[in-house]
Design a protein around this motif. Sequence first.
Motif, PDB file in Angstrom:
ATOM      1  N   LEU A  10       0.630  -1.577  -0.081  1.00 12.12           N
ATOM      2  CA  LEU A  10      -0.119  -0.213   0.028  1.00 12.12           C
ATOM      3  C   LEU A  10       1.271   1.207  -0.227  1.00 12.12           C
ATOM      4  CD1 LEU A  10      -2.394  -1.889   2.443  1.00 12.12           C
ATOM      5  CD2 LEU A  10      -3.161  -1.163   0.031  1.00 12.12           C
ATOM      6  N   LEU A  11       2.276   1.023   0.456  1.00 17.18           N
ATOM      7  CA  LEU A  11       2.975   2.455   0.756  1.00 17.18           C
ATOM      8  C   LEU A  11       3.391   2.295  -0.414  1.00 17.18           C
ATOM      9  CD1 LEU A  11       4.458   2.294   4.168  1.00 17.18           C
ATOM     10  CD2 LEU A  11       3.584   4.364   3.156  1.00 17.18           C
ATOM     11  N   GLN A  20      -6.843  -5.337  -9.592  1.00 11.77           N
ATOM     12  CA  GLN A  20      -6.616  -7.266  -9.863  1.00 11.77           C
ATOM     13  C   GLN A  20      -6.287  -8.227  -8.670  1.00 11.77           C
ATOM     14  OE1 GLN A  20      -4.104  -8.289 -12.380  1.00 11.77           O
ATOM     15  NE2 GLN A  20      -4.502  -6.919 -14.540  1.00 11.77           N
ATOM     16  N   HIS A  21      -6.121  -7.392  -7.509  1.00 11.68           N
ATOM     17  CA  HIS A  21      -6.095  -8.071  -5.924  1.00 11.68           C
ATOM     18  C   HIS A  21      -6.811  -7.347  -5.163  1.00 11.68           C
ATOM     19  CE1 HIS A  21      -2.342 -10.675  -7.978  1.00 11.68           C
ATOM     20  NE2 HIS A  21      -2.493  -9.865  -8.647  1.00 11.68           N
ATOM     21  N   GLY A  22      -7.740  -6.677  -5.467  1.00 14.40           N
ATOM     22  CA  GLY A  22      -8.143  -6.112  -4.288  1.00 14.40           C
ATOM     23  C   GLY A  22      -8.840  -6.921  -3.479  1.00 14.40           C
ATOM     24  N   LEU A  42      -7.622   0.873   8.218  1.00 11.26           N
ATOM     25  CA  LEU A  42      -6.754   0.084   7.285  1.00 11.26           C
ATOM     26  C   LEU A  42      -7.944   0.120   6.238  1.00 11.26           C
ATOM     27  CD1 LEU A  42      -4.150  -0.418   6.315  1.00 11.26           C
ATOM     28  CD2 LEU A  42      -4.489  -2.779   7.644  1.00 11.26           C
ATOM     29  N   ARG A  43      -8.516  -1.246   6.369  1.00 10.87           N
ATOM     30  CA  ARG A  43      -9.615  -1.214   5.348  1.00 10.87           C
ATOM     31  C   ARG A  43     -10.377  -0.126   4.266  1.00 10.87           C
ATOM     32  NH1 ARG A  43     -12.155  -6.106   3.806  1.00 10.87           N
ATOM     33  NH2 ARG A  43     -14.297  -5.418   2.937  1.00 10.87           N
ATOM     34  N   ALA A  44     -10.447   1.099   5.707  1.00 11.59           N
ATOM     35  CA  ALA A  44     -10.831   2.638   4.458  1.00 11.59           C
ATOM     36  C   ALA A  44      -9.957   2.644   3.147  1.00 11.59           C
ATOM     37  CB  ALA A  44     -11.423   3.072   5.525  1.00 11.59           C
ATOM     38  N   LEU A  49      -8.286   3.664  -2.171  1.00  8.59           N
ATOM     39  CA  LEU A  49      -7.663   2.876  -3.393  1.00  8.59           C
ATOM     40  C   LEU A  49      -8.266   2.280  -4.260  1.00  8.59           C
ATOM     41  CD1 LEU A  49      -4.711   3.612  -3.686  1.00  8.59           C
ATOM     42  CD2 LEU A  49      -3.889   1.353  -3.196  1.00  8.59           C
ATOM     43  N   LEU A  50      -8.715   1.658  -3.870  1.00 10.27           N
ATOM     44  CA  LEU A  50      -9.443   0.751  -5.270  1.00 10.27           C
ATOM     45  C   LEU A  50     -10.368   1.334  -6.130  1.00 10.27           C
ATOM     46  CD1 LEU A  50      -9.592  -2.979  -3.263  1.00 10.27           C
ATOM     47  CD2 LEU A  50      -8.235  -1.884  -4.980  1.00 10.27           C
ATOM     48  N   ASP A  51     -11.324   1.840  -4.795  1.00  9.49           N
ATOM     49  CA  ASP A  51     -11.801   2.669  -5.983  1.00  9.49           C
ATOM     50  C   ASP A  51     -12.061   3.948  -6.335  1.00  9.49           C
ATOM     51  OD1 ASP A  51     -14.846   1.588  -4.253  1.00  9.49           O
ATOM     52  OD2 ASP A  51     -14.412   2.839  -2.940  1.00  9.49           O
TER      53      ASP A  51
END
Length: 226
Positions: A10-11, A20-22, A42-44, A49-51
């Motif tokens: 994530l960093l 692809q690994h969301g 962390l989930r947020a 990021l995925l959004d």
Amino acid sequence: MSLLKLIGVLLDYPREELWQHGEELLDASDDPALSPARRKQLRAFVQQLLDSDPLDAQSAWLATFDRGRAMSLLLFEHIHGESRDRGQAMVDLIEAYRRNGFELDARELPDYLPLLLEYLSHRPQAEAKDYLHHVGHIAGMLAARAAERELPHAVLLEILVEAGEGKVNLELLRQRASEEVRDDTVEAMDRLWEDEAVRFGSEAPSQDCKPPHRSPARAAQQEAQP
């Protein structure tokens, strides 16, 4: 995926394959070692990021970590700057990697934090915690600066501080960060380019200036030969 591996991913510079690994990233963010509040944060972060659009995420990463030195993810830059000691520290770290069967790509610098976290994710827990303890003051200052700049990455760096169980006073560091002169403004970058000495040899940057080639789906560790 371990927690340290996840934080490193994530960093790191968000390459397109990350999206692809969301599901894997979201599952890993629900780590029982974290408090419920941290798991939620962390989930947020992962979901945000995925959004996001990959190009927007990449642009934001460059603006955060590749502009100025205060938020650099190269750890030895915060310890040694451009001194000769930095080169020897890198040599020592590379040797530590190799002793444990971890080989670097030619483009990678050994003190790049996401790379170090990937390495530590394969080491015994006590060893990983000890190393994080030793770099806790750097992670703490990065966390403080991220919080001062209202960057979402602050939670990632705070988790690293907590993982090292160091006595880092984040409130004090945030106060110090609030008093710093920003080094990521256009004016500051212009001054940096004017003052930067030309470097040659093994520490010279690559000509294309791209971030290191990393992949969230690839473990860089090579199995040690028997």
